[in-house]
Write a protein that holds these residues in place. Structure first.
Motif, PDB file in Angstrom:
ATOM      1  N   TRP A  30      64.893  23.050  92.951  1.00 23.25           N
ATOM      2  CA  TRP A  30      64.902  24.055  94.010  1.00 23.25           C
ATOM      3  C   TRP A  30      65.543  25.333  93.484  1.00 23.25           C
ATOM      4  N   LEU A  31      65.337  26.428  94.221  1.00 23.21           N
ATOM      5  CA  LEU A  31      65.989  27.697  93.920  1.00 23.21           C
ATOM      6  C   LEU A  31      66.512  28.308  95.212  1.00 23.21           C
ATOM      7  N   ASP A  32      67.634  28.974  95.117  1.00 24.60           N
ATOM      8  CA  ASP A  32      68.266  29.566  96.291  1.00 24.60           C
ATOM      9  C   ASP A  32      67.408  30.652  96.937  1.00 24.60           C
ATOM     10  N   THR A  33      66.557  31.282  96.165  1.00 22.33           N
ATOM     11  CA  THR A  33      65.745  32.390  96.681  1.00 22.33           C
ATOM     12  C   THR A  33      64.730  31.935  97.722  1.00 22.33           C
ATOM     13  N   ARG A  34      64.508  30.649  97.842  1.00 18.68           N
ATOM     14  CA  ARG A  34      63.534  30.140  98.809  1.00 18.68           C
ATOM     15  C   ARG A  34      64.170  29.793 100.155  1.00 18.68           C
ATOM     16  N   ILE A  35      65.485  29.971 100.295  1.00 15.41           N
ATOM     17  CA  ILE A  35      66.173  29.627 101.536  1.00 15.41           C
ATOM     18  C   ILE A  35      66.407  30.902 102.352  1.00 15.41           C
ATOM     19  N   PRO A  36      65.995  30.954 103.612  1.00 13.52           N
ATOM     20  CA  PRO A  36      66.111  32.179 104.431  1.00 13.52           C
ATOM     21  C   PRO A  36      67.524  32.367 104.981  1.00 13.52           C
ATOM     22  N   ASP A  66      81.491  25.412  89.513  1.00 17.50           N
ATOM     23  CA  ASP A  66      80.139  25.309  88.952  1.00 17.50           C
ATOM     24  C   ASP A  66      80.017  26.101  87.656  1.00 17.50           C
ATOM     25  N   THR A  67      80.756  27.198  87.556  1.00 16.57           N
ATOM     26  CA  THR A  67      80.757  27.971  86.313  1.00 16.57           C
ATOM     27  C   THR A  67      81.346  27.158  85.175  1.00 16.57           C
ATOM     28  N   VAL A  68      82.450  26.472  85.442  1.00 17.40           N
ATOM     29  CA  VAL A  68      83.056  25.600  84.428  1.00 17.40           C
ATOM     30  C   VAL A  68      82.058  24.540  83.981  1.00 17.40           C
ATOM     31  N   GLN A  69      81.388  23.938  84.953  1.00 19.16           N
ATOM     32  CA  GLN A  69      80.475  22.844  84.632  1.00 19.16           C
ATOM     33  C   GLN A  69      79.272  23.332  83.837  1.00 19.16           C
ATOM     34  N   SER A  70      78.754  24.502  84.171  1.00 15.48           N
ATOM     35  CA  SER A  70      77.566  24.998  83.466  1.00 15.48           C
ATOM     36  C   SER A  70      77.913  25.591  82.108  1.00 15.48           C
ATOM     37  N   GLN A  71      79.055  26.259  81.997  1.00 15.57           N
ATOM     38  CA  GLN A  71      79.400  26.932  80.747  1.00 15.57           C
ATOM     39  C   GLN A  71      80.045  25.998  79.724  1.00 15.57           C
ATOM     40  N   ASP A  72      80.812  25.027  80.196  1.00 12.76           N
ATOM     41  CA  ASP A  72      81.564  24.186  79.266  1.00 12.76           C
ATOM     42  C   ASP A  72      81.309  22.684  79.423  1.00 12.76           C
ATOM     43  N   GLY A  73      81.096  22.251  80.671  1.00 13.53           N
ATOM     44  CA  GLY A  73      81.022  20.814  80.910  1.00 13.53           C
ATOM     45  C   GLY A  73      79.883  20.111  80.204  1.00 13.53           C
ATOM     46  N   ASN A  91      70.629  18.881  79.743  1.00 15.71           N
ATOM     47  CA  ASN A  91      70.109  20.255  79.783  1.00 15.71           C
ATOM     48  C   ASN A  91      69.677  20.625  81.198  1.00 15.71           C
ATOM     49  N   ASN A  92      69.019  19.687  81.862  1.00 15.70           N
ATOM     50  CA  ASN A  92      68.592  19.921  83.245  1.00 15.70           C
ATOM     51  C   ASN A  92      69.808  20.123  84.149  1.00 15.70           C
ATOM     52  N   ILE A  93      70.801  19.266  83.999  1.00 15.67           N
ATOM     53  CA  ILE A  93      72.013  19.377  84.815  1.00 15.67           C
ATOM     54  C   ILE A  93      72.704  20.711  84.563  1.00 15.67           C
ATOM     55  N   GLU A  94      72.785  21.106  83.301  1.00 13.69           N
ATOM     56  CA  GLU A  94      73.430  22.370  82.948  1.00 13.69           C
ATOM     57  C   GLU A  94      72.745  23.543  83.650  1.00 13.69           C
ATOM     58  N   PHE A  95      71.429  23.555  83.642  1.00  9.75           N
ATOM     59  CA  PHE A  95      70.698  24.628  84.309  1.00  9.75           C
ATOM     60  C   PHE A  95      70.943  24.619  85.812  1.00  9.75           C
ATOM     61  N   MET A  96      70.902  23.429  86.415  1.00  7.82           N
ATOM     62  CA  MET A  96      71.075  23.368  87.866  1.00  7.82           C
ATOM     63  C   MET A  96      72.486  23.753  88.280  1.00  7.82           C
ATOM     64  N   GLU A  97      73.477  23.502  87.438  1.00 13.73           N
ATOM     65  CA  GLU A  97      74.829  23.967  87.762  1.00 13.73           C
ATOM     66  C   GLU A  97      74.857  25.500  87.801  1.00 13.73           C
ATOM     67  N   SER A  98      74.085  26.127  86.946  1.00 16.28           N
ATOM     68  CA  SER A  98      73.976  27.589  86.996  1.00 16.28           C
ATOM     69  C   SER A  98      73.258  28.041  88.267  1.00 16.28           C
ATOM     70  N   VAL A  99      72.252  27.295  88.691  1.00 16.72           N
ATOM     71  CA  VAL A  99      71.571  27.594  89.954  1.00 16.72           C
ATOM     72  C   VAL A  99      72.557  27.479  91.115  1.00 16.72           C
ATOM     73  N   HIS A 100      73.384  26.436  91.078  1.00 15.83           N
ATOM     74  CA  HIS A 100      74.383  26.264  92.144  1.00 15.83           C
ATOM     75  C   HIS A 100      75.322  27.465  92.193  1.00 15.83           C
ATOM     76  N   ALA A 101      75.831  27.870  91.036  1.00 17.58           N
ATOM     77  CA  ALA A 101      76.764  28.996  90.991  1.00 17.58           C
ATOM     78  C   ALA A 101      76.102  30.263  91.518  1.00 17.58           C
ATOM     79  N   LYS A 185      73.479  21.236 101.142  1.00 16.33           N
ATOM     80  CA  LYS A 185      72.881  19.900 101.114  1.00 16.33           C
ATOM     81  C   LYS A 185      72.046  19.696  99.856  1.00 16.33           C
ATOM     82  N   LEU A 186      71.356  20.749  99.415  1.00 13.19           N
ATOM     83  CA  LEU A 186      70.615  20.658  98.158  1.00 13.19           C
ATOM     84  C   LEU A 186      71.567  20.461  96.980  1.00 13.19           C
ATOM     85  N   ILE A 187      72.681  21.176  96.999  1.00 10.79           N
ATOM     86  CA  ILE A 187      73.679  21.014  95.939  1.00 10.79           C
ATOM     87  C   ILE A 187      74.286  19.615  95.989  1.00 10.79           C
ATOM     88  N   LEU A 188      74.613  19.140  97.182  1.00  9.49           N
ATOM     89  CA  LEU A 188      75.150  17.788  97.328  1.00  9.49           C
ATOM     90  C   LEU A 188      74.189  16.742  96.768  1.00  9.49           C
TER      91      LEU A 188
END
Length: 317
Positions: A30-36, A66-73, A91-101, A185-188
């Motif tokens: 998912w992407l945040d840009t699709r949520i109104p 989320d920044t910690v998790q995507s940049q270092d975790g 790699n997928n998790i790393e990208f989605m943590e950036s989406v969350h942030a 909920k998407l992040i959860l």
């Protein structure tokens, strides 16, 4: 001598959990840009300033983690992979943590004025309790053993985020900020998969240890949890004393600390169960997917594949 590259072969799977997790995460994309989010502005205008300040601060804190998790975790965890497929999942998790942030910035952009956003990030980047947990977790990522890194990651994903998640779930339970809650909920849903997957990888390695080694890492794990919980208590008091939710949030935190331990294959530490958590908040977690049209506004009901809502069973492999 030049490094020899080995092409990843998804037709030869060493660990079925790698493939299952990859499929689950890609189905959930998912992407945040699709949520109104602008649809929540009427609710936002009716909230008092104390409530607005709380929402801003909790999302600032979540952005930092989320920044910690995507940049270092994830890069730290990738140092200790067992399979090429595991690296692909990370790699997928790393990208989605950036989406969350990024998604929190979308919330700020919708609800807050530029000066308010600056103030939120100034608080986030200087708050002693937030900085403590970010630095403590990152220190483990940089200097810990492979098993310690996995413990730190699961504690972050399944425990430390939840002092922030409480607020949007509370408002969702009162039918407010519904589209903001869709993002949460998407992040959860993502975090539940991340926590169970990394917890599973911990268990695989943990089960290879002898009894003395297992006892040593378990003692370290529980000591870390006590330390993080003590800091989280202080953080929760700072955020929630003003609105009177502190005790309820701490119950929610202890419940999720137990979930983190379960992900790691360990016994719960606290007596708190789902029955002790505010039913308003638990209802927010278990709410069925919203019926948004994929081609217009999108919530956690949209599908690229068959996507399921997170429930308690998602914490278990």
């Amino acid at each position: 001598m030049a490094k020899e590259y080995i092409a990843i072969n998804w037709n030869n799977i060493e660990d079925a959990i790698d493939k299952a997790t990859w499929e689950k995460l890609t189905e959930q994309f998912w992407l945040d840009t699709r949520i109104p989010l602008s649809n929540d502005l009427d609710d936002w205008r009716q909230m008092d300033q104390q409530e607005k300040d709380l929402v801003g601060l909790v999302f600032g804190g979540l952005t930092l983690l989320d920044t910690v998790q995507s940049q270092d975790g994830m890069s730290a965890l990738k140092e200790d992979i067992r399979t090429q497929h595991e690296e692909a999942v990370l790699n997928n998790i790393e990208f989605m943590e950036s989406v969350h942030a990024k998604s929190y910035s979308s919330i700020f952009e919708t609800l807050n004025a530029p000066k308010e956003i600056e103030a939120i990030f100034e608080w986030t980047n200087t708050n002693e309790f937030l900085q403590y947990k970010a630095q403590r977790i990152n220190n483990i990522y940089q200097t810990g053993t492979p098993l310690q890194k996995k413990i730190a990651s699961v504690f972050l994903e399944t425990f430390l985020f939840y002092s922030g998640f409480y607020t949007p779930l509370y408002y969702l339970g009162h039918n407010k900020l519904i589209n903001v809650a869709e993002i949460i909920k998407l992040i959860l849903r993502d975090e539940s998969v991340h926590g169970t997957y990394i917890g599973y990888k911990f268990q695989v390695a943990f089960n290879e240890l002898n009894a003395d080694e297992q006892a040593e890492i378990k003692a370290w794990m529980y000591d870390l949890l006590y330390e993080l919980y003590e800091n989280e208590e202080k953080y929760t008091h700072e955020l929630y004393d003003g609105v009177g939710w502190t005790d309820s949030v701490l119950t929610f935190l202890r419940y999720n600390a137990n979930k983190a331990l379960m992900n790691l294959g360990q016994d719960p530490l606290f007596p708190d169960t789902a029955d002790d958590v505010s039913p308003v908040v638990m209802n927010g977690i278990s709410t069925s997917t919203s019926n948004h049209d994929f081609f217009s506004q999108v919530g956690n009901g949209y599908r690229l594949g068959q996507v399921e809502v997170m429930d308690d069973n998602d914490y278990d492999i």
